[in-house]
Design a protein around this motif. Structure first.
Motif, PDB file in Angstrom:
ATOM      1  N   LYS A   1       0.830  -1.204   0.000  1.00 12.76           N
ATOM      2  CA  LYS A   1       0.000   0.000   0.000  1.00 12.76           C
ATOM      3  C   LYS A   1       0.864   1.254   0.000  1.00 12.76           C
ATOM      4  CE  LYS A   1      -3.569   2.321   2.748  1.00 12.76           C
ATOM      5  NZ  LYS A   1      -4.430   2.226   3.954  1.00 12.76           N
ATOM      6  N   GLU A   2       1.933   1.228   0.783  1.00 10.88           N
ATOM      7  CA  GLU A   2       2.791   2.405   0.868  1.00 10.88           C
ATOM      8  C   GLU A   2       3.553   2.622  -0.435  1.00 10.88           C
ATOM      9  OE1 GLU A   2       3.397   5.655   3.218  1.00 10.88           O
ATOM     10  OE2 GLU A   2       2.142   3.887   3.566  1.00 10.88           O
ATOM     11  N   LEU A   3       3.916   1.526  -1.103  1.00  9.57           N
ATOM     12  CA  LEU A   3       4.585   1.648  -2.398  1.00  9.57           C
ATOM     13  C   LEU A   3       3.657   2.298  -3.426  1.00  9.57           C
ATOM     14  CD1 LEU A   3       7.096   0.922  -4.122  1.00  9.57           C
ATOM     15  CD2 LEU A   3       5.956  -1.221  -4.708  1.00  9.57           C
ATOM     16  N   ILE A   4       2.356   1.997  -3.335  1.00  4.43           N
ATOM     17  CA  ILE A   4       1.373   2.602  -4.238  1.00  4.43           C
ATOM     18  C   ILE A   4       1.128   4.066  -3.857  1.00  4.43           C
ATOM     19  CG2 ILE A   4      -1.027   2.467  -5.007  1.00  4.43           C
ATOM     20  CD1 ILE A   4      -0.894  -0.555  -4.413  1.00  4.43           C
ATOM     21  N   ARG A   5       1.080   4.347  -2.558  1.00  8.67           N
ATOM     22  CA  ARG A   5       0.701   5.677  -2.083  1.00  8.67           C
ATOM     23  C   ARG A   5       1.779   6.717  -2.325  1.00  8.67           C
ATOM     24  NH1 ARG A   5       0.133   9.048   2.658  1.00  8.67           N
ATOM     25  NH2 ARG A   5       1.844   8.006   3.709  1.00  8.67           N
ATOM     26  N   ARG A   6       3.047   6.321  -2.273  1.00  9.25           N
ATOM     27  CA  ARG A   6       4.145   7.296  -2.389  1.00  9.25           C
ATOM     28  C   ARG A   6       4.450   7.603  -3.864  1.00  9.25           C
ATOM     29  NH1 ARG A   6       6.166   9.014   2.841  1.00  9.25           N
ATOM     30  NH2 ARG A   6       5.330   7.475   4.300  1.00  9.25           N
ATOM     31  N   ASN A   7       4.935   8.790  -4.080  1.00 11.25           N
ATOM     32  CA  ASN A   7       5.198   9.275  -5.442  1.00 11.25           C
ATOM     33  C   ASN A   7       6.606   8.885  -5.889  1.00 11.25           C
ATOM     34  OD1 ASN A   7       4.704  10.560  -7.850  1.00 11.25           O
ATOM     35  ND2 ASN A   7       5.233  12.598  -7.089  1.00 11.25           N
TER      36      ASN A   7
ATOM     37  N   ILE B   1       9.194  10.529   1.124  1.00 14.31           N
ATOM     38  CA  ILE B   1       8.661  10.595  -0.234  1.00 14.31           C
ATOM     39  C   ILE B   1       7.204  11.032  -0.133  1.00 14.31           C
ATOM     40  CG2 ILE B   1       8.207   9.341  -2.374  1.00 14.31           C
ATOM     41  CD1 ILE B   1      11.143   9.557  -1.793  1.00 14.31           C
ATOM     42  N   THR B   2       6.831  12.077  -0.823  1.00  9.80           N
ATOM     43  CA  THR B   2       5.470  12.614  -0.720  1.00  9.80           C
ATOM     44  C   THR B   2       4.461  11.655  -1.351  1.00  9.80           C
ATOM     45  OG1 THR B   2       5.768  13.804  -2.795  1.00  9.80           O
ATOM     46  CG2 THR B   2       6.302  14.972  -0.758  1.00  9.80           C
ATOM     47  N   PRO B   3       3.193  11.691  -0.880  1.00 10.48           N
ATOM     48  CA  PRO B   3       2.153  10.853  -1.491  1.00 10.48           C
ATOM     49  C   PRO B   3       1.809  11.331  -2.900  1.00 10.48           C
ATOM     50  CG  PRO B   3       1.509  11.610   0.711  1.00 10.48           C
ATOM     51  CD  PRO B   3       2.705  12.395   0.309  1.00 10.48           C
ATOM     52  N   VAL B   4       1.213  10.429  -3.677  1.00  9.98           N
ATOM     53  CA  VAL B   4       0.772  10.795  -5.017  1.00  9.98           C
ATOM     54  C   VAL B   4      -0.407  11.767  -4.919  1.00  9.98           C
ATOM     55  CG1 VAL B   4       1.556   8.659  -6.075  1.00  9.98           C
ATOM     56  CG2 VAL B   4      -0.727   8.773  -5.112  1.00  9.98           C
ATOM     57  N   MET B   5      -0.653  12.514  -5.972  1.00 10.45           N
ATOM     58  CA  MET B   5      -1.650  13.576  -5.931  1.00 10.45           C
ATOM     59  C   MET B   5      -3.072  13.026  -5.767  1.00 10.45           C
ATOM     60  SD  MET B   5      -2.291  16.604  -8.720  1.00 10.45           S
ATOM     61  CE  MET B   5      -0.583  17.127  -8.523  1.00 10.45           C
ATOM     62  N   GLY B   6      -3.395  11.909  -6.409  1.00 10.72           N
ATOM     63  CA  GLY B   6      -4.764  11.407  -6.389  1.00 10.72           C
ATOM     64  C   GLY B   6      -5.070  10.421  -5.277  1.00 10.72           C
ATOM     65  N   TRP B   7      -4.202  10.310  -4.288  1.00  8.10           N
ATOM     66  CA  TRP B   7      -4.407   9.298  -3.249  1.00  8.10           C
ATOM     67  C   TRP B   7      -5.595   9.657  -2.357  1.00  8.10           C
ATOM     68  CZ3 TRP B   7      -3.180   4.501  -2.144  1.00  8.10           C
ATOM     69  CH2 TRP B   7      -3.432   4.027  -0.860  1.00  8.10           C
TER      70      TRP B   7
ATOM     71  N   ASP C   1      -6.338  10.272   8.287  1.00  5.17           N
ATOM     72  CA  ASP C   1      -6.189  11.387   7.345  1.00  5.17           C
ATOM     73  C   ASP C   1      -5.847  12.686   8.071  1.00  5.17           C
ATOM     74  OD1 ASP C   1      -6.645   9.844   5.172  1.00  5.17           O
ATOM     75  OD2 ASP C   1      -8.761  10.329   4.974  1.00  5.17           O
ATOM     76  N   ARG C   2      -6.528  12.952   9.172  1.00  5.51           N
ATOM     77  CA  ARG C   2      -6.243  14.178   9.919  1.00  5.51           C
ATOM     78  C   ARG C   2      -4.884  14.094  10.622  1.00  5.51           C
ATOM     79  NH1 ARG C   2     -10.078  18.052  10.516  1.00  5.51           N
ATOM     80  NH2 ARG C   2      -8.129  19.181  10.951  1.00  5.51           N
ATOM     81  N   LYS C   3      -4.515  12.888  11.030  1.00  6.88           N
ATOM     82  CA  LYS C   3      -3.219  12.712  11.689  1.00  6.88           C
ATOM     83  C   LYS C   3      -2.079  12.904  10.697  1.00  6.88           C
ATOM     84  CE  LYS C   3      -0.649   9.365  14.512  1.00  6.88           C
ATOM     85  NZ  LYS C   3      -0.628   7.976  15.030  1.00  6.88           N
ATOM     86  N   GLY C   4      -2.273  12.410   9.462  1.00  2.83           N
ATOM     87  CA  GLY C   4      -1.285  12.617   8.419  1.00  2.83           C
ATOM     88  C   GLY C   4      -0.136  11.645   8.423  1.00  2.83           C
ATOM     89  N   SER C   5      -0.204  10.591   9.241  1.00  2.00           N
ATOM     90  CA  SER C   5       0.872   9.594   9.273  1.00  2.00           C
ATOM     91  C   SER C   5       0.299   8.262   9.744  1.00  2.00           C
ATOM     92  CB  SER C   5       2.005  10.033  10.205  1.00  2.00           C
ATOM     93  OG  SER C   5       1.542  10.132  11.548  1.00  2.00           O
TER      94      SER C   5
END
Length: 346
Positions: free
Chosen positions: A19-25, A100-106, A243-247
């Motif tokens: 999941k993290e590999l998909i989420r990161r840009n 590594i920042t998340p992808v834009m459409g996540w 989502d609100r926690k951000g991590s």
């Protein structure tokens, strides 16, 4: 045809890492490097991969002029561990440290919803497959018996026609003339006791609830719907908090227990979500490392909104308002009443 059975070997990797590999840009080169390291480590039942030459990364499509820079970047971003002396590479499993920042459409909520839909689809397919197997087996047995019975009847058909119809139930039905029409046969046979018994049975079956009826509710549906609603409640609250926690991608056991309390107390989902939003909106960190580390931090805001709703049960709750100001005594009484309610239900 390619043999892709797991018995031939597979890479055992946690879903959170996928999941993290998909989420990161990550760039394509960076993903190729990570997959290559995973294949050489986890794919060989090892924690680290031994890659003696940097030129070996050309195997996964990374040009020789870019290999060193890409590895340095992944190392500085806390994604990989690189032991230059031993030529060892591994992926840092603590993905919270990845820079590594998340992808834009996540969208975490949509991703979890898709996972939930596919798990339900897998379960329904397994159930339908087993039912179809049983139905096929039963239909084959019935067809075999019917064919056998049909052959026997065909052999004795002439004999039955000569001797005349029999009355197995002992009713005094007269013989049917050979020149009578099929309509008269049905009309005359209405006096038979066999037909009356069949009619009664058919009438009783018509009074039963048909499985295909829209009003019919299969056994166990109420419990299944309750569990599905509870699971959706948990997933929605978890997604909003993360989502609100951000991590992070999962919550703690303590957070799971707090969600169970919300469900047991009958806290509406809208109030729980608004309480989480207001808690994060009003949180003022004292230093750069200060953050909300537990879902139970939102307890005051959530139960404050719940207490206000109970005080104004006749009016709709306006969730956009700020956290209601209530006294400590009122807050304590509300919690004690809810805990007493949970104790009675248990």
């Amino acid at each position: 045809m390619a043999d892709t059975q797991p018995e031939k070997g597979f890479v055992r990797l946690a879903n959170d890492l996928w999941k993290e590999l998909i989420r990161r840009n990550f760039t394509k080169r960076q993903k190729d490097i990570l997959l290559f390291i995973w294949r050489m480590s986890y794919g060989c039942n090892l924690k680290v991969a031994y890659i003696p030459k940097l030129k070996d990364f050309e195997i996964c499509g990374v040009p020789a002029t870019h290999i060193k820079n890409e590895l340095k970047h992944l190392e500085s971003a806390k994604v990989i561990n690189w032991d230059r002396e031993e030529k060892l590479f591994s992926i840092n499993k603590d993905y919270d440290l990845w820079q590594i920042t998340p992808v834009m459409g996540w969208e975490t909520e949509r991703f979890n919803a898709l996972i939930h839909l596919n798990i339900k689809r897998k379960t329904s397919q397994n159930v339908n497959f087993s039912v179809l197997e049983q139905e096929d087996e039963t239909s084959q047995n019935v067809n075999q018996d019917f064919t056998k019975h049909e052959v026997i009847e065909e052999e004795n058909f002439t004999k039955h026609e000569v001797e005349g119809a029999s009355n197995p139930c002992g009713c005094k039905a007269e013989e049917v003339p050979k020149d009578s029409s099929f309509k008269n046969i049905i009309k005359d046979s209405s006096n038979s006791c066999c037909l009356k018994e069949d009619s009664i049975m058919n009438q009783g079956s018509q009074n039963e609830i048909k499985p295909d009826s829209q009003d019919a509710v299969p056994a166990g549906d109420a419990d299944s719907n309750r569990k599905a609603a509870e699971l959706d409640y948990r997933n929605t609250v978890t997604s909003r908090y993360l989502d609100r926690k951000g991590s992070g991608l999962i919550i703690t056991i303590k957070d799971e227990a707090f969600i169970s309390e919300l469900i047991a107390d009958g806290v509406p989902l809208t109030i729980a979500l608004e309480g989480i939003n207001q808690s994060f909106d009003k949180f003022k960190p004292k230093h750069k490392k200060d953050s909300i580390k537990s879902l139970s931090y939102c307890e005051g805001a959530i139960y404050g909104l719940l207490a206000k709703q109970e005080d104004k049960s006749s009016d709709p709750v306006v969730l956009e308002e700020s956290v209601p100001e209530i006294s400590q005594d009122e807050y304590r009484k509300t919690l004690e009443k809810l805990k007493a309610k949970r104790g009675v239900e248990a």
